[in-house]
Design an enzyme around this catalytic site. Structure first.
Site, PDB file in Angstrom:
ATOM      1  N   LYS A 163       0.815  -1.226   0.000  1.00  0.00           N
ATOM      2  CA  LYS A 163       0.000   0.000   0.000  1.00  0.00           C
ATOM      3  C   LYS A 163       0.848   1.276   0.000  1.00  0.00           C
ATOM      4  CE  LYS A 163      -4.159  -1.925   2.118  1.00  0.00           C
ATOM      5  NZ  LYS A 163      -5.188  -1.743   3.158  1.00  0.00           N
ATOM      6  N   ASP A 189     -10.573   2.691   2.203  1.00  0.00           N
ATOM      7  CA  ASP A 189     -10.849   2.131   3.541  1.00  0.00           C
ATOM      8  C   ASP A 189     -11.612   3.141   4.401  1.00  0.00           C
ATOM      9  OD1 ASP A 189      -9.762  -0.390   3.194  1.00  0.00           O
ATOM     10  OD2 ASP A 189      -7.761   0.214   3.846  1.00  0.00           O
TER      11      ASP A 189
END
Ligand code: NAP
Length: 280
Positions: free
Chosen positions: A71, A108
């Protein structure tokens, strides 16, 4: 799956990737909406990340999801990164635009807030939120809470220095609490979120005295294996509204699917059952 030569292709980069539920989740939506497209698990070693990632436009990919451990590398290798993903410090969703640029975002935060809003009557401005943990998921959640308008976010983490670092980075609406004082931090909270691995299958249970938590507070555990964690059971038994972690996983997938495949997919009971079947 019956693909034409015009099929839209997306996927997920991770190492390892076999555990990921995303191919199953996106596959459900591709079938449901009859999309001429595919979503592929891509096992990419860390040392191969940049080469594989930069090849996506040339290969005609519409985009990808990014999971552990890539990420941060995705953030560094995108052509553009939106402001929220930059503050979170991680990219989990990438869209290849019409000019072949890799555009990064982090869904998210959206997934967390959308799940809470759909599953409870919580609203950010109502009062303080308590976040247990200061790892990767907590970063997205603290940014999400601040962006949604939470007046105060209390962060309790076993390693105090990581909670302090959040406060230095995210500012005066955040406070760091000692892990040993986590039960005291619950007074007048309107939301409690567990982002630690405690309570997850194979990990220790979360030891937390809920007696100071107001009955009107919403309790969200982002751990989803098991779905009903001991924290959620305890909270429900004393009358708190509880929200499990599966919804965050499902809602974070929505924006990527819409951008790659052109359909806003629905999160509903049938999808939950389909993904849950794989978690059992
Ligand atoms: N529902 C969803 O969509 C979703 C999304 C992302 C993650 N998750 C879940 O969220 C959890 C955390 O993920 P992550 O990526 O943030 O992990 P991470 O970056 O490794 O962070 C783990 C956190 O748990 C704490 N912790 C670990 N063991 C502990 C212990 N024995 N006592 C107290 N605290 C402990 C760590 O504290 P220290 O800093 O002291 O080590 C840290 O704050 C996982 O269960 C993951 O499956 C769910």
């Amino acid at each position: 799956m019956n693909l034409s030569g015009k099929a839209r292709i997306a996927g997920i980069f991770g190492w390892p990737i076999a555990h990921s539920r995303s191919p199953r989740l996106h596959g459900f939506w591709l079938d449901r909406y009859g999309v001429d497209g595919a979503y592929i698990p891509l096992a990419v070693r860390p040392e191969a990340f940049a080469t594989a990632f930069r090849a996506l436009p040339a290969l005609g990919f519409r985009g990808v999801n990014i999971t552990v451990p890539h990420k941060e590398a995705a953030l560094a290798n995108c052509d553009t990164v939106d402001a929220q993903a930059r503050r979170i410090g991680a990219v989990n969703t990438v869209v290849v635009d019409d000019a072949g640029k890799l555009c990064g975002s982090n869904t998210d935060a959206f997934g967390f807030i959308e799940n809470l809003r759909q599953a409870s009557d919580w609203h950010a401005a109502a009062g303080p939120a308590v976040v247990l943990g200061a790892g990767g998921a907590a970063r997205a959640i603290v940014v999400a809470l601040l962006d949604a308008g939470a007046p105060e976010v209390r962060i309790a983490n076993r390693t105090r220095a990581r909670a302090d670092a959040f406060v230095s980075e995210f500012g005066t609406k955040t406070t760091a609490e000692d892990w040993d004082d986590r039960a005291d931090a619950l007074s007048d909270a309107t939301l409690l979120v567990n982002t630690t691995t405690l309570g997850m299958q194979g990990h220790d249970p979360l030891d937390l005295d809920l007696s100071r938590l107001p009955n009107a507070a919403v309790v969200n555990d982002i751990v989803y294996t098991p779905l009903q964690t001991p924290l959620l059971k305890d909270a429900a038994a004393r009358g708190n509204t509880t929200v499990d972690g599966l919804g965050m996983l499902l809602y974070q997938a929505q924006p990527g699917f819409e951008k790659w495949f052109g359909v806003r997919p629905e999160v509903d009971a049938a999808l939950r059952r389909f993904v849950l079947d794989d978690l059992k």
